[in-house]
Design a protein around this motif. Sequence first.
Motif, PDB file in Angstrom:
ATOM      1  N   LEU A  50       0.697  -1.259  -0.077  1.00  0.00           N
ATOM      2  CA  LEU A  50       0.006   0.031   0.023  1.00  0.00           C
ATOM      3  C   LEU A  50       1.057   1.262  -0.043  1.00  0.00           C
ATOM      4  N   PRO A  51       0.594   2.197  -0.964  1.00  0.00           N
ATOM      5  CA  PRO A  51       1.360   3.368  -0.761  1.00  0.00           C
ATOM      6  C   PRO A  51       1.422   4.168   0.606  1.00  0.00           C
ATOM      7  N   SER A  52       0.419   4.000   1.406  1.00  0.00           N
ATOM      8  CA  SER A  52       0.486   4.806   2.829  1.00  0.00           C
ATOM      9  C   SER A  52       1.361   4.037   3.898  1.00  0.00           C
ATOM     10  N   GLY A  53       1.779   2.492   3.248  1.00  0.00           N
ATOM     11  CA  GLY A  53       2.567   1.607   4.282  1.00  0.00           C
ATOM     12  C   GLY A  53       1.567   1.060   5.196  1.00  0.00           C
ATOM     13  N   GLY A  54       0.246   1.211   5.146  1.00  0.00           N
ATOM     14  CA  GLY A  54      -0.470   0.451   6.038  1.00  0.00           C
ATOM     15  C   GLY A  54      -0.445  -1.102   5.863  1.00  0.00           C
ATOM     16  N   LEU A  55      -1.531  -1.754   6.845  1.00  0.00           N
ATOM     17  CA  LEU A  55      -1.507  -3.332   6.749  1.00  0.00           C
ATOM     18  C   LEU A  55      -2.233  -3.610   5.361  1.00  0.00           C
ATOM     19  N   ASN A  56      -1.536  -4.555   4.784  1.00  0.00           N
ATOM     20  CA  ASN A  56      -1.970  -4.774   3.328  1.00  0.00           C
ATOM     21  C   ASN A  56      -2.986  -6.270   3.738  1.00  0.00           C
ATOM     22  N   ARG A  57      -4.327  -6.090   3.241  1.00  0.00           N
ATOM     23  CA  ARG A  57      -5.129  -7.478   3.395  1.00  0.00           C
ATOM     24  C   ARG A  57      -5.856  -7.221   2.342  1.00  0.00           C
ATOM     25  N   PRO A  58      -6.431  -8.589   1.858  1.00  0.00           N
ATOM     26  CA  PRO A  58      -7.346  -8.494   0.805  1.00  0.00           C
ATOM     27  C   PRO A  58      -8.411  -7.735   1.022  1.00  0.00           C
ATOM     28  N   VAL A  59      -9.225  -7.307  -0.163  1.00  0.00           N
ATOM     29  CA  VAL A  59     -10.509  -6.669  -0.089  1.00  0.00           C
ATOM     30  C   VAL A  59     -11.378  -7.282  -1.166  1.00  0.00           C
TER      31      VAL A  59
END
Length: 59
Positions: A50-59
């Motif tokens: 993610l560009p924000s560096g947030g937690l990457n979870r499937p959507v």
Amino acid sequence: MAEARLFGKAVAQTWDRSHPRLTLRAAWPGHDGPLPVIEGTVVRLVVEKLPSGGLNRPV
């Protein structure tokens, strides 16, 4: 699979003609007769980052 500048590798999966199993307890308590079949498409998208560096979870 595709490559996106901001998200890296992106993978999408789809399941078409999916439908929930409706019950009379949910949104159909006063409905007479058979419950309707509501078809739709389920899409799952997974990205590498993610560009924000947030937690990457499937959507």
